[in-house]
Design an enzyme around this catalytic site. Structure first.
Site, PDB file in Angstrom:
ATOM      1  N   GLU A  23       7.324  -1.411  -5.597  1.00  0.00           N
ATOM      2  CA  GLU A  23       6.783  -0.546  -6.744  1.00  0.00           C
ATOM      3  C   GLU A  23       7.482  -0.839  -8.064  1.00  0.00           C
ATOM      4  O   GLU A  23       7.003  -1.011  -9.080  1.00  0.00           O
ATOM      5  CB  GLU A  23       6.467   1.018  -6.711  1.00  0.00           C
ATOM      6  CG  GLU A  23       5.816   1.254  -5.180  1.00  0.00           C
ATOM      7  CD  GLU A  23       4.321   0.301  -5.349  1.00  0.00           C
ATOM      8  OE1 GLU A  23       3.781   0.252  -6.442  1.00  0.00           O
ATOM      9  OE2 GLU A  23       3.739   0.263  -4.174  1.00  0.00           O
ATOM     10  N   HIS A  26       6.338  -3.943  -9.554  1.00  0.00           N
ATOM     11  CA  HIS A  26       5.133  -3.974 -10.489  1.00  0.00           C
ATOM     12  C   HIS A  26       5.605  -3.035 -11.824  1.00  0.00           C
ATOM     13  O   HIS A  26       5.205  -3.433 -12.962  1.00  0.00           O
ATOM     14  CB  HIS A  26       4.114  -3.025  -9.904  1.00  0.00           C
ATOM     15  CG  HIS A  26       3.692  -3.825  -8.463  1.00  0.00           C
ATOM     16  ND1 HIS A  26       2.926  -4.985  -8.470  1.00  0.00           N
ATOM     17  CD2 HIS A  26       3.513  -3.327  -7.188  1.00  0.00           C
ATOM     18  CE1 HIS A  26       2.490  -5.207  -7.343  1.00  0.00           C
ATOM     19  NE2 HIS A  26       2.720  -4.072  -6.630  1.00  0.00           N
TER      20      HIS A  26
END
Length: 450
Positions: A23, A26
């Protein structure tokens, strides 16, 4: 019960690390591309801990540790004020959106390189891939592979340990044959052709080496008891650590495997053990408990582990590498894991590999617990392997995964216009169903292995 909590804790630790890495990929690229990030969450459900940074991004650690997400400003999801539209995800170029979505899997691959590099710097213990025995009538025996020979090359791959051998063989699934270079105890080399025509990994929990008839060399297990499982048949019969098992029902025991074979065939049957304890011989009645293994087969279970002989000095070596060499080796190994993962997906599709070999969260939890118990090097290797698998899995062209989003954006890049909302919505529904089915199937495999 301890094993359960140990595996669970190790699973949460490993998954937490890998989800955070994914994550953050991203998140970092989104920030660089000028997208406003609203939330960075590790886990789902009720927040256990949360805080905000100077950009007003909310950071959350949630109760269900099975994933995570990065929520960005997006006009397709929420109302966006006119003065912030330039900060929304959907307002960015298709190239920027591709970069943001691809950053998650790429972060997993970079983390694998890092973990492996640290592992190589700490020091890697390797065991020479010396053949212990060859199963009669197997492909290995037909190829002329013999006990005590060391595998030094499979195809074009140099082999220095059993993991190398396993990965190399798996990469040759679907081939007609492969050349195996072997070296005997006198350092004489021979090249044998291993027939792989029709070879498949179609049995659950049968390693590639075993399916070909190759049994790795391992030090002999003695008939001395090293450990006893709590509440087992052995403990209830008052067998003790350091007892030497001499005979069972009057039959002299000459090897640990002989004892194992006898126990597995004697579920719930009383056996008379003759054991040497210190300077005396004792007769003990033992009744192996019953447990059901694969395919519903019932086997006897004693609950003891043997003392194992030491490895020969020249069979085990620990190699340390410098920082630069470690990064190079980590990169090469990560690339090999990536290509192998894609090969395995192809083999699942073509039927060369059975779907029975898929593992889900339970399998990962057991693997995490085992690797943590073996130490830092084993845990780093496990993290690298799962990180690569997570990255590859997310690149699959399922609309609910990163790969599905990439598929839509690449189509948009060539069509010069987005895929219709209706098509995307249908794709997400189909992808979600496939993902749920795959997860349930993997969980079923996990449970069947318990």
């Amino acid at each position: 019960m301890f094993d359960f909590f140990w595996n669970l804790g190790s699973f949460i630790l490993a998954l937490g690390i890998l989800v955070t890495v994914h994550e953050y990929g991203h998140f970092w690229v989104a920030r660089k591309a000028g997208v406003k990030v609203l939330r960075f969450s590790i886990g789902f459900g009720k927040p256990l801990l949360k805080w905000h940074d100077k950009y007003n991004t909310e950071y959350v650690i949630a109760a269900i540790p099975l994933g995570g997400y990065v929520k960005m400003l997006d006009e397709r999801v929420d109302e966006v004020p006119a003065n912030q539209r330039h900060l929304s995800f959907n307002a960015k170029s298709v190239q920027a959106r591709i970069a943001i979505v691809a950053a998650g899997p790429m972060a997993n691959f970079l983390f694998a390189i890092f973990a492996l590099a640290v592992m190589y710097m700490v020091g890697v213990q390797t065991i020479k891939p010396v053949v212990g025995s060859v199963v009669e009538g197997s492909r290995a025996e037909q190829a002329g592979i013999m006990p005590t020979q060391q595998i030094i090359k499979i195809g074009d791959d140099d082999i220095s340990n059993w993991q190398d051998a396993t990965f190399s063989l798996m990469s040759h699934l679907g081939d007609k044959s492969v050349a195996v270079t072997l070296r005997n105890e006198n350092y004489q080399q021979t090249v044998q052709t291993l027939n792989l025509d029709g070879w498949k990994l179609d049995q659950q929990d049968v390693p590639p080496l075993s399916s070909l008839g190759i049994v790795p060399f391992r030090p002999q297990a003695t008939l001395v008891i090293a450990a006893i499982t709590k509440n087992s048949a052995a403990e209830q019969a008052n067998l003790q650590v350091n007892d030497v098992i001499l005979a069972v029902n009057g039959e002299t025991m000459t090897s640990w495997q002989q004892l194992v074979n006898l126990i597995t065939q004697s579920a719930n049957k009383s056996l008379q053990f003759s054991v040497k304890r210190q300077d005396s011989i004792k007769t003990i009645t033992v009744t192996p408990k019953s447990r059901v293994v694969s395919n519903g087969i019932e086997q006897g279970f004693l609950g003891v582990a043997p003392v194992v002989e030491q490895w020969p000095d020249d069979f085990v070596e620990t190699r340390h590498y410098g920082p630069l060499d470690s990064i190079v080796l980590g990169t090469k190994e990560t690339w090999r894991l990536i290509t192998l993962s894609f090969d395995m997906i192809g083999n699942l599709i073509t039927g060369q590999m059975s779907v029975k070999n898929l593992s889900g969260p339970v399998g990962i939890a057991v693997g995490a617990g085992t690797s943590v118990s073996y130490g830092l090097v084993a845990f780093l290797s496990f993290l690298a392997l799962i990180s690569v698998n997570l990255g590859v899995f997310n690149l699959l062209p399922l609309p609910v995964l990163d790969g599905g989003h990439l598929m839509y954006y690449i189509i948009e890049l060539f069509r010069k216009k987005p895929v219709s909302e209706k098509t995307q919505e249908f794709g997400f529904k189909v992808g979600a169903l496939l993902l749920i089915f795959l997860t349930c199937f993997a969980l079923f495999n996990d449970v069947s292995r318990l």
